[in-house]
Motif scaffolding. Structure first.
Motif, PDB file in Angstrom:
ATOM      1  N   LEU A 141       0.839  -1.195   0.000  1.00 39.42           N
ATOM      2  CA  LEU A 141       0.000   0.000   0.000  1.00 39.42           C
ATOM      3  C   LEU A 141       0.879   1.252   0.000  1.00 39.42           C
ATOM      4  N   ALA A 142       1.984   1.205   0.736  1.00 39.01           N
ATOM      5  CA  ALA A 142       2.877   2.364   0.820  1.00 39.01           C
ATOM      6  C   ALA A 142       3.538   2.661  -0.525  1.00 39.01           C
ATOM      7  N   ASP A 143       3.745   1.647  -1.350  1.00 41.02           N
ATOM      8  CA  ASP A 143       4.334   1.893  -2.672  1.00 41.02           C
ATOM      9  C   ASP A 143       3.387   2.706  -3.537  1.00 41.02           C
ATOM     10  N   ALA A 144       2.073   2.438  -3.410  1.00 41.98           N
ATOM     11  CA  ALA A 144       1.086   3.213  -4.158  1.00 41.98           C
ATOM     12  C   ALA A 144       1.120   4.673  -3.719  1.00 41.98           C
ATOM     13  N   LEU A 145       1.275   4.885  -2.419  1.00 40.36           N
ATOM     14  CA  LEU A 145       1.394   6.247  -1.882  1.00 40.36           C
ATOM     15  C   LEU A 145       2.647   6.936  -2.431  1.00 40.36           C
ATOM     16  N   LYS A 146       3.766   6.243  -2.392  1.00 43.55           N
ATOM     17  CA  LYS A 146       5.022   6.829  -2.872  1.00 43.55           C
ATOM     18  C   LYS A 146       4.973   7.114  -4.371  1.00 43.55           C
ATOM     19  N   ASP A 147       4.353   6.214  -5.117  1.00 39.40           N
ATOM     20  CA  ASP A 147       4.182   6.443  -6.561  1.00 39.40           C
ATOM     21  C   ASP A 147       3.421   7.739  -6.812  1.00 39.40           C
ATOM     22  N   GLU A 148       2.356   7.926  -6.045  1.00 38.13           N
ATOM     23  CA  GLU A 148       1.495   9.091  -6.257  1.00 38.13           C
ATOM     24  C   GLU A 148       2.203  10.401  -5.927  1.00 38.13           C
ATOM     25  N   LEU A 149       3.098  10.380  -4.964  1.00 35.67           N
ATOM     26  CA  LEU A 149       3.719  11.615  -4.478  1.00 35.67           C
ATOM     27  C   LEU A 149       5.152  11.821  -4.943  1.00 35.67           C
ATOM     28  N   ASP A 150       5.715  10.875  -5.661  1.00 35.54           N
ATOM     29  CA  ASP A 150       7.135  10.961  -5.995  1.00 35.54           C
ATOM     30  C   ASP A 150       7.466  12.215  -6.810  1.00 35.54           C
ATOM     31  N   ASP A 151       6.731  12.465  -7.879  1.00 43.58           N
ATOM     32  CA  ASP A 151       7.006  13.648  -8.717  1.00 43.58           C
ATOM     33  C   ASP A 151       6.869  14.938  -7.902  1.00 43.58           C
ATOM     34  N   PHE A 152       5.847  14.991  -7.048  1.00 47.06           N
ATOM     35  CA  PHE A 152       5.624  16.187  -6.219  1.00 47.06           C
ATOM     36  C   PHE A 152       6.798  16.402  -5.269  1.00 47.06           C
ATOM     37  N   CYS A 153       7.230  15.348  -4.605  1.00 43.90           N
ATOM     38  CA  CYS A 153       8.329  15.462  -3.636  1.00 43.90           C
ATOM     39  C   CYS A 153       9.633  15.880  -4.316  1.00 43.90           C
ATOM     40  N   ILE A 154       9.898  15.312  -5.475  1.00 45.88           N
ATOM     41  CA  ILE A 154      11.120  15.673  -6.202  1.00 45.88           C
ATOM     42  C   ILE A 154      11.055  17.137  -6.635  1.00 45.88           C
ATOM     43  N   LYS A 155       9.905  17.557  -7.177  1.00 49.34           N
ATOM     44  CA  LYS A 155       9.757  18.929  -7.668  1.00 49.34           C
ATOM     45  C   LYS A 155       9.867  19.962  -6.548  1.00 49.34           C
ATOM     46  N   TYR A 172      10.711  19.366  -3.084  1.00 50.88           N
ATOM     47  CA  TYR A 172      11.671  19.170  -1.990  1.00 50.88           C
ATOM     48  C   TYR A 172      13.020  18.650  -2.471  1.00 50.88           C
ATOM     49  N   GLY A 173      13.080  18.193  -3.716  1.00 54.14           N
ATOM     50  CA  GLY A 173      14.320  17.615  -4.212  1.00 54.14           C
ATOM     51  C   GLY A 173      14.626  16.270  -3.595  1.00 54.14           C
ATOM     52  N   ILE A 174      13.597  15.622  -3.072  1.00 50.15           N
ATOM     53  CA  ILE A 174      13.763  14.319  -2.417  1.00 50.15           C
ATOM     54  C   ILE A 174      12.720  13.360  -2.974  1.00 50.15           C
ATOM     55  N   SER A 175      13.153  12.191  -3.416  1.00 50.04           N
ATOM     56  CA  SER A 175      12.210  11.186  -3.893  1.00 50.04           C
ATOM     57  C   SER A 175      11.445  10.584  -2.716  1.00 50.04           C
ATOM     58  N   SER A 176      10.188  10.269  -2.943  1.00 55.11           N
ATOM     59  CA  SER A 176       9.416   9.595  -1.894  1.00 55.11           C
ATOM     60  C   SER A 176       9.927   8.175  -1.657  1.00 55.11           C
ATOM     61  N   LYS A 178      18.186   7.725   5.426  1.00 55.64           N
ATOM     62  CA  LYS A 178      17.281   7.961   6.556  1.00 55.64           C
ATOM     63  C   LYS A 178      17.044   9.440   6.830  1.00 55.64           C
ATOM     64  N   VAL A 179      18.088  10.251   6.746  1.00 62.78           N
ATOM     65  CA  VAL A 179      17.940  11.686   7.038  1.00 62.78           C
ATOM     66  C   VAL A 179      16.981  12.326   6.040  1.00 62.78           C
ATOM     67  N   LYS A 180      17.202  12.068   4.747  1.00 62.59           N
ATOM     68  CA  LYS A 180      16.331  12.636   3.726  1.00 62.59           C
ATOM     69  C   LYS A 180      14.922  12.041   3.806  1.00 62.59           C
ATOM     70  N   LYS A 181      14.861  10.764   4.060  1.00 63.35           N
ATOM     71  CA  LYS A 181      13.578  10.064   4.163  1.00 63.35           C
ATOM     72  C   LYS A 181      12.707  10.680   5.250  1.00 63.35           C
ATOM     73  N   ASP A 182      13.331  10.972   6.399  1.00 63.87           N
ATOM     74  CA  ASP A 182      12.598  11.546   7.527  1.00 63.87           C
ATOM     75  C   ASP A 182      12.080  12.951   7.220  1.00 63.87           C
ATOM     76  N   MET A 183      12.728  13.651   6.293  1.00 69.18           N
ATOM     77  CA  MET A 183      12.292  15.007   5.947  1.00 69.18           C
ATOM     78  C   MET A 183      10.916  15.017   5.286  1.00 69.18           C
ATOM     79  N   VAL A 184      10.607  13.957   4.510  1.00 68.97           N
ATOM     80  CA  VAL A 184       9.314  13.920   3.820  1.00 68.97           C
ATOM     81  C   VAL A 184       8.333  12.934   4.463  1.00 68.97           C
ATOM     82  N   ARG A 185       8.781  12.231   5.476  1.00 64.46           N
ATOM     83  CA  ARG A 185       7.950  11.193   6.100  1.00 64.46           C
ATOM     84  C   ARG A 185       6.618  11.735   6.610  1.00 64.46           C
ATOM     85  N   SER A 186       6.647  12.862   7.338  1.00 62.08           N
ATOM     86  CA  SER A 186       5.405  13.384   7.925  1.00 62.08           C
ATOM     87  C   SER A 186       4.414  13.786   6.830  1.00 62.08           C
TER      88      SER A 186
END
Length: 200
Positions: free
Chosen positions: A43-57, A59-63, A68-76
Motif C-alpha cells: 500500500l505504501a508503494d502506491a502512496l510513494k508512486d502518487e507523491l514521488d514527482d511532487f516530492c522531487i519537484k 523538496y528535491g527528495i524522492s518519496s 534515513k535523514v532525507k527520508k525523515d524530511m518527507v515522512r510526515s
C-alpha cells in the motif's frame, strides 16, 4: 515456473521494524524455489508512486529515498497525505490502488507487506479478508531475552492488538544480527510457508 490458475493473497501485519519486508523476501525465495510465482505489493508503494514527482519537484527528495535523514524530511508529509486519502475514502483509496495492480497481474502468490488498519468501515483488514479472500499474517519478533518486540509508537500500540485478533495465523520470528540474512528465518517461517502452500 509452475502454472497457477488463481491468485493467492496474503497480507503481513506487525509493528514497525518487526521485519515484514525481510519475511516477504524470505517467502519469495521459498516459493520461487518451488517454481511458484510470487509477487510483493505494498500500500505504501502506491502512496510513494502518487507523491514521488511532487516530492522531487518541491523538496528535491524522492518519496522512495532510502537515506534515513532525507527520508525523515518527507515522512510526515507522506503520512499526512496517506491518512487523509484513507479517511476521505472510508479506508478504500490505497486498497483499491493495490487491488488494480493485483487484478492486472499474472496468477501467483501476492504478498501485501503493510496491512496496518482496521478502524474504518471498509479498511485494509476487511478488504484483504472479506473482499479478496486473502489471509492475514501477524508477525511477532522475538528478542534475545525471549520477550516480544513492541513498537515505541503509541498509535501502533493501540491499533495492532485488534489486528492481531483478526489474523489467520501468527508467525514468530527471531531477531537477526544481520537483517540482510533473511534466509536465516526460513526455519522460523516454515509453518507460514505450509499455511500458504495449502492455498496455492
Amino acid at each position: 515456473m509452475a502454472y497457477m490458475n488463481k491468485k493467492v493473497i496474503i497480507g503481513l501485519s506487525a509493528y514497525a521494524q518487526t521485519g515484514k519486508d525481510t519475511v516477504c523476501n524470505c517467502l519469495k525465495s521459498y516459493f520461487l524455489n518451488q517454481n511458484i510465482p510470487f509477487y510483493r505489493v505494498a500500500l505504501a508503494d502506491a502512496l510513494k508512486d502518487e507523491l514521488d514527482d511532487f516530492c522531487i519537484k518541491h523538496y528535491g527528495i524522492s518519496s522512495f529515498e532510502n537515506n534515513k535523514v532525507k527520508k525523515d524530511m518527507v515522512r510526515s508529509f507522506l503520512i499526512f497525505h496517506g491518512n487523509l486519502k484513507r479517511n476521505l475514502s472510508n479506508g478504500r483509496y490505497w486498497c483499491e490502488k493495490v487491488e488494480k495492480k493485483i487484478n492486472s497481474g499474472p496468477n501467483g502468490v501476492y504478498c501485501v507487506t503493510d496491512i496496518r488498519y482496521n478502524d474504518l468501515g471498509r479498511d485494509e483488514v476487511k478488504w484483504l479478508q472479506d473482499e479478496q479472500g486473502g489471509s492475514l499474517v501477524y508477525l511477532e519478533r522475538m528478542l534475545d531475552d525471549g520477550s516480544i518486540y513492541k513498537s515505541s509508537i503509541k498509535e501502533e500500540l493501540e491499533r495492532m492488538p485488534g489486528i492481531k485478533e483478526r489474523s489467520d495465523i501468527i508467525a514468530n520470528i527471531r531477531t537477526l544480527d544481520d537483517p540482510e540474512k533473511g534466509s536465516d528465518l526460513l526455519m522460523d517461517i516454515q509453518p507460514l510457508c505450509h499455511f500458504i502452500n495449502k492455498k496455492v
